[in-house]
Design a protein around this motif. Structure first.
Motif, PDB file in Angstrom:
ATOM      1  N   THR A 451      27.367  51.575  41.512  1.00 17.31           N
ATOM      2  CA  THR A 451      27.822  50.237  41.883  1.00 17.31           C
ATOM      3  C   THR A 451      28.927  50.354  42.919  1.00 17.31           C
ATOM      4  OG1 THR A 451      27.278  49.202  39.762  1.00 17.31           O
ATOM      5  CG2 THR A 451      29.023  48.176  41.059  1.00 17.31           C
ATOM      6  N   THR A 452      28.874  49.535  43.953  1.00 19.81           N
ATOM      7  CA  THR A 452      29.914  49.533  44.975  1.00 19.81           C
ATOM      8  C   THR A 452      31.002  48.529  44.606  1.00 19.81           C
ATOM      9  OG1 THR A 452      28.281  50.094  46.678  1.00 19.81           O
ATOM     10  CG2 THR A 452      30.406  49.236  47.426  1.00 19.81           C
ATOM     11  N   ALA A 453      32.215  49.028  44.450  1.00 24.92           N
ATOM     12  CA  ALA A 453      33.347  48.161  44.118  1.00 24.92           C
ATOM     13  C   ALA A 453      33.761  47.351  45.338  1.00 24.92           C
ATOM     14  CB  ALA A 453      34.516  49.000  43.613  1.00 24.92           C
ATOM     15  N   SER A 454      34.642  46.386  45.119  1.00 21.15           N
ATOM     16  CA  SER A 454      35.061  45.493  46.200  1.00 21.15           C
ATOM     17  C   SER A 454      35.763  46.234  47.330  1.00 21.15           C
ATOM     18  CB  SER A 454      35.988  44.409  45.644  1.00 21.15           C
ATOM     19  OG  SER A 454      37.112  44.996  44.999  1.00 21.15           O
ATOM     20  N   ASP A 455      36.396  47.394  47.019  1.00 19.70           N
ATOM     21  CA  ASP A 455      37.076  48.159  48.061  1.00 19.70           C
ATOM     22  C   ASP A 455      36.221  49.304  48.589  1.00 19.70           C
ATOM     23  OD1 ASP A 455      37.103  49.879  45.928  1.00 19.70           O
ATOM     24  OD2 ASP A 455      39.277  50.167  45.887  1.00 19.70           O
ATOM     25  N   GLY A 456      34.933  49.336  48.195  1.00 20.20           N
ATOM     26  CA  GLY A 456      34.018  50.343  48.707  1.00 20.20           C
ATOM     27  C   GLY A 456      33.829  51.555  47.823  1.00 20.20           C
ATOM     28  N   ALA A 457      34.627  51.708  46.759  1.00 19.09           N
ATOM     29  CA  ALA A 457      34.466  52.847  45.857  1.00 19.09           C
ATOM     30  C   ALA A 457      33.105  52.791  45.174  1.00 19.09           C
ATOM     31  CB  ALA A 457      35.579  52.856  44.815  1.00 19.09           C
ATOM     32  N   ASN A 534      42.336  48.238  39.331  1.00 21.21           N
ATOM     33  CA  ASN A 534      41.050  48.792  39.760  1.00 21.21           C
ATOM     34  C   ASN A 534      40.126  49.040  38.574  1.00 21.21           C
ATOM     35  OD1 ASN A 534      41.553  48.840  42.517  1.00 21.21           O
ATOM     36  ND2 ASN A 534      42.453  50.892  42.469  1.00 21.21           N
ATOM     37  N   THR A 535      40.719  49.436  37.437  1.00 19.02           N
ATOM     38  CA  THR A 535      39.907  49.654  36.226  1.00 19.02           C
ATOM     39  C   THR A 535      39.165  48.381  35.849  1.00 19.02           C
ATOM     40  OG1 THR A 535      41.542  51.253  35.435  1.00 19.02           O
ATOM     41  CG2 THR A 535      40.011  50.381  33.807  1.00 19.02           C
ATOM     42  N   PHE A 536      39.845  47.257  35.908  1.00 20.18           N
ATOM     43  CA  PHE A 536      39.253  45.994  35.484  1.00 20.18           C
ATOM     44  C   PHE A 536      38.240  45.479  36.515  1.00 20.18           C
ATOM     45  CE2 PHE A 536      43.948  45.538  34.245  1.00 20.18           C
ATOM     46  CZ  PHE A 536      43.803  46.414  33.194  1.00 20.18           C
ATOM     47  N   THR A 537      38.610  45.533  37.784  1.00 20.99           N
ATOM     48  CA  THR A 537      37.698  45.018  38.809  1.00 20.99           C
ATOM     49  C   THR A 537      36.468  45.905  38.951  1.00 20.99           C
ATOM     50  OG1 THR A 537      39.015  46.105  40.539  1.00 20.99           O
ATOM     51  CG2 THR A 537      39.519  43.797  40.053  1.00 20.99           C
ATOM     52  N   ASP A 538      36.627  47.216  38.718  1.00 16.57           N
ATOM     53  CA  ASP A 538      35.448  48.100  38.720  1.00 16.57           C
ATOM     54  C   ASP A 538      34.463  47.683  37.637  1.00 16.57           C
ATOM     55  OD1 ASP A 538      36.571  49.552  40.747  1.00 16.57           O
ATOM     56  OD2 ASP A 538      36.890  51.384  39.588  1.00 16.57           O
ATOM     57  N   PHE A 539      34.990  47.423  36.443  1.00 13.85           N
ATOM     58  CA  PHE A 539      34.120  47.055  35.328  1.00 13.85           C
ATOM     59  C   PHE A 539      33.405  45.739  35.619  1.00 13.85           C
ATOM     60  CE2 PHE A 539      32.878  45.540  31.184  1.00 13.85           C
ATOM     61  CZ  PHE A 539      32.502  46.693  30.521  1.00 13.85           C
ATOM     62  N   ILE A 540      34.139  44.785  36.147  1.00 12.81           N
ATOM     63  CA  ILE A 540      33.527  43.490  36.481  1.00 12.81           C
ATOM     64  C   ILE A 540      32.459  43.677  37.552  1.00 12.81           C
ATOM     65  CG2 ILE A 540      33.989  41.207  37.456  1.00 12.81           C
ATOM     66  CD1 ILE A 540      36.843  41.496  36.191  1.00 12.81           C
ATOM     67  N   ALA A 541      32.720  44.561  38.532  1.00  7.06           N
ATOM     68  CA  ALA A 541      31.725  44.832  39.569  1.00  7.06           C
ATOM     69  C   ALA A 541      30.448  45.406  38.967  1.00  7.06           C
ATOM     70  CB  ALA A 541      32.304  45.794  40.608  1.00  7.06           C
ATOM     71  N   VAL A 542      30.585  46.284  37.968  1.00  7.45           N
ATOM     72  CA  VAL A 542      29.398  46.849  37.318  1.00  7.45           C
ATOM     73  C   VAL A 542      28.629  45.761  36.568  1.00  7.45           C
ATOM     74  CG1 VAL A 542      28.601  48.439  35.528  1.00  7.45           C
ATOM     75  CG2 VAL A 542      30.349  49.180  37.157  1.00  7.45           C
ATOM     76  N   ALA A 543      29.356  44.909  35.833  1.00  7.77           N
ATOM     77  CA  ALA A 543      28.682  43.815  35.122  1.00  7.77           C
ATOM     78  C   ALA A 543      27.928  42.923  36.105  1.00  7.77           C
ATOM     79  CB  ALA A 543      29.699  43.003  34.335  1.00  7.77           C
TER      80      ALA A 543
END
Length: 711
Positions: A451-457, A534-543
């Motif tokens: 999954t691509t996070a909002s900052d590209g990770a 980042n931990t929280f936004t990463d998880f939301i990005a995966v969902a």
């Protein structure tokens, strides 16, 4: 169903850095107050009533778990000295037995004997009956279990409250008698130095292991000698010995810095000498090897890069100045693509643990055959066929063993114990976890998505489901798990209980978010302190990604997180609760700002390196206040939430989820449940049958939330 309990409002003001927060439920912190206990019991009664309709589903899941587990079983014997040690379990008993039989001098010294599952082999000695030790206690946990090299004495410790304070006793295994020695209020573990001395640790008022003590057998605890005390509240101490049985180590470490002290095992009353004095931000781990006939320190350190390197130098005379890490002979250089996790030294080989592409890996260096002028060889990776797996070097106490045991498993392969012959790389399967009822691994599949996070990770996501379930054909009921703290990696592992979810058509997924350790040290660094969000936004990005792919939908998606992962759950509930049907939060760290402002609490000061220090730094205070789950509850719709905690938990106090549920119920709209184990600690209930019942309770709630099933 009776109405949910309402916690009385008793507002107190918290004022720091000119910022005021009005806390309505801090009074719940006092567990000596009968009103607090009455409130927790009322919440338990409400949760039981609210989930009464799931009783049949709970019973079915418990029956499935218990029917798949081989309840009368035993471990593969492990050699230590002149004995083979093993554990056995018996159907109907909550706890196991620790046993041993003597090594057969006529047999291959490294081939474990075959022990019958039923009955007792000739010469078997039960050194500990944990059922007997647990009798009369609602909670029981074994801490230390350490036998002297001669095999004559056993030191063991027990916790009967769940608060991780242990009492240690010493048993003469030749006579079966308990010695008069009794060490109270000690921490985990104990290390022998010969037959006459034990080293152990104790904790301070904040439950921090801060002191190492030396105990001489036959003397009262009041005469024990404190050989090391760590005054810096950010550091924890531990004590142990090398596999070579030559050196004792005291290691004191914070989240960012390490310092090791050493003394010869055969001189237990000698003074410990520092190896490398602490350097802020430098972590190191030391093992002892004999290479080219020379005693050497083999050191994993991060002085030359965040993903760590491995270097070595001669031991020399203890107390003499050693070369700087940067000047030592390097065995493994720092790499941007691989995270070194440590080494394990034996007489004829060194094992390396490292992580690459999100997977933990193992490699071996042989110290015989083709070696350099110092006597070192090169590391060779031990490879496996599956895409996602977990491997580790486990249960190998013998320094001179030509064979080493590896643990191996995956999401679909039950745990295996392999014997690895170092000389030629031959592998022998010693034991595989037996799953009763005809488990077929081909009926299940596991793979990785990104999954691509909002900052590209790029965030790795592990996915497991039955092969006849196509999550792209229609949205599937899904459990999404996350942790993301302390550089801890959630590695692929088989779970018997998880089959009860998969066989009901559910998908299980893990979001390997930043703050964890899956993708190297930078993955951790960018998910802590002032980058914790980042931990929280990463998880939301995966969902969101799973929903966008059509694999699941908000009305079929359930989240689970525990401990620090429970803070993730609470933050996600506030930030993106509309993506989820339900959230299971186990011993959740949901009031982190309050805890980090109280240095007298267990773990707080040592945790400042993880979360930041809001007590002294206003920037950290404001940042934590912006995401702390308890403080950011809003008057809006929330998913259903079940919080599970334990009254005697010393790591995440019960008061955090208790306050959180009270605030949710008073502020937000949704169904909120709290279940408090009244005789347990951070790990939950003890006894395997009680644990299965607890798992069945949680899984029944998950299944119902995701699928609507009640049976």
């Amino acid at each position: 169903m009776p109405a949910a309990p309402t916690a009385p409002v008793r507002t107190v003001e918290r004022l720091h850095h000119g910022i005021s927060f009005m806390d309505d439920y801090e009074w719940l912190r006092d567990k000596s107050d009968p009103e607090t206990i009455a409130y927790l019991e009322a919440e338990n009664a409400h949760t039981e009533a609210a989930t009464a309709g799931l009783e049949k589903l709970r019973g079915n899941i418990y029956a499935e778990i218990s029917s798949r587990i081989k309840q009368t079983d035993m471990s593969v014997p492990q050699r230590s000295g002149d004995w083979w040690y093993y554990g056995r379990t018996e159907e109907g008993r909550d706890y196991g037995f620790s046993c041993r039989i003597p090594v057969d001098k006529e047999a291959d010294p490294w081939t474990p004997p075959v022990i019958p599952e039923e009955g007792r082999p000739e010469g078997e000695q039960i050194i500990l009956d944990l059922n007997e030790l647990a009798e009369g206690h609602e909670f029981f946990a074994l801490g230390a279990s350490s036998v002297t090299d001669s095999g004559r004495l056993l030191a063991y410790s027990v916790d009967t409250a769940g608060d991780e304070r242990f009492e240690l006793r010493v048993k003469n295994l030749e006579t079966g008698e308990l010695l008069e020695d009794r060490l109270e209020n000690i921490f985990y573990g104990a290390a022998w130095a010969g037959e006459d001395f034990l080293f152990y640790t104790t904790v301070d008022d904040a439950w921090r292991p801060d002191a190492v003590w030396r105990h001489r057998l036959g003397t009262p605890q009041s005469e024990d000698v404190c050989v090391f005390r760590e005054d810096n509240a950010r550091f924890n101490v531990g004590v142990g010995s090398t596999r070579s049985r030559k050196y004792m180590f005291i290691v004191t470490s914070s989240k960012l810095t390490t310092e090791a002290w050493v003394a010869p095992v055969d001189e237990p009353e000698s003074e410990f000498k520092v190896l490398w004095p602490r350097r802020d931000g430098v972590e190191y781990d030391v093992d002892h090897a004999v290479v080219g006939g020379v005693d050497r320190w083999v050191v994993t350190h991060n002085a030359t890069g965040p993903n760590s390197a491995v270097a070595e130098c001669p031991v020399g005379t203890l107390g003499d100045e050693l070369p700087a890490f940067e000047d030592m002979h390097e065995l493994v250089a720092h790499s941007e693509s691989a995270r070194v996790e440590g080494v394990d030294c034996y007489r004829d080989q060194i094992f390396l643990g490292y992580r690459a592409e999100g997977i933990g890996r193992a490699a071996v260096m042989r110290l015989t055959g083709e070696v350099d002028e110092r006597g070192f060889g090169s590391f060779e990776e031990i490879t496996f066929d599956e895409e996602l797996y977990t491997v580790g070097v486990v249960g190998n106490p013998e320094w001179d063993a030509p064979v080493v045991r590896l643990s191996y498993g995956s999401f679909t392969t039950p745990a295996q114990l392999l014997q690895y012959r170092v000389a030629d790389g031959e592998r022998t399967l010693l034991k595989q976890q037996e799953v009763l009822g005809g488990y077929d691994p081909s009926r299940y599949t596991a793979y990785r998505l990104w999954t691509t996070a909002s900052d590209g990770a790029e965030i790795p996501v592990s996915v497991v489901h039955r092969t006849d379930v196509d999550p792209l054909a229609e949205p599937r009921p899904t459990l999404l798990y996350g942790y993301g703290s302390y550089e801890s990696a959630t590695d692929p592992a088989f779970s018997v209980s998880r089959l009860s979810l998969l066989d009901r058509g559910m998908v299980f997924a893990i979001a390997h978010v930043r703050g964890g350790g899956e993708m190297g040290r930078a993955w951790y660094d960018h998910g802590k302190q002032l980058e914790k969000k980042n931990t929280f936004t990463d998880f939301i990005a995966v969902a969101d990604d799973l929903i966008d792919r059509g694999m699941t939908a908000p009305d079929r998606l359930v989240m689970e997180g525990g401990s620090a992962g429970g803070m993730l759950a609470g933050a996600v509930a506030n930030m993106a609760g509309d993506r989820f049907r339900g959230i299971l939060a186990v011993v959740p760290f949901v009031d982190p700002l309050t805890s980090m402002l109280m240095p007298e609490l267990p773990l707080t000061v040592t945790e400042w390196d993880e979360w930041g220090d809001p007590l002294h730094d206003p920037e950290v205070y404001r940042y934590m206040a912006s995401y702390a789950p308890y403080e950011n509850v809003e008057p809006k719709d929330y998913p259903d939430i079940l919080a599970v905690t334990s009254l005697n938990d010393t790591r995440v106090l019960y008061v955090e989820p208790a306050k959180w549920i009270a605030r949710l119920r008073a502020t937000a709209r949704g169904n909120f449940l709290l279940k408090t184990e009244m005789s347990a600690g951070h790990g939950g209930v003890s006894g395997r049958y009680a644990r299965w019942h607890q798992t069945a309770f949680e899984y029944a709630w998950i299944v119902h939330e995701a699928t609507g099933l009640r049976a």
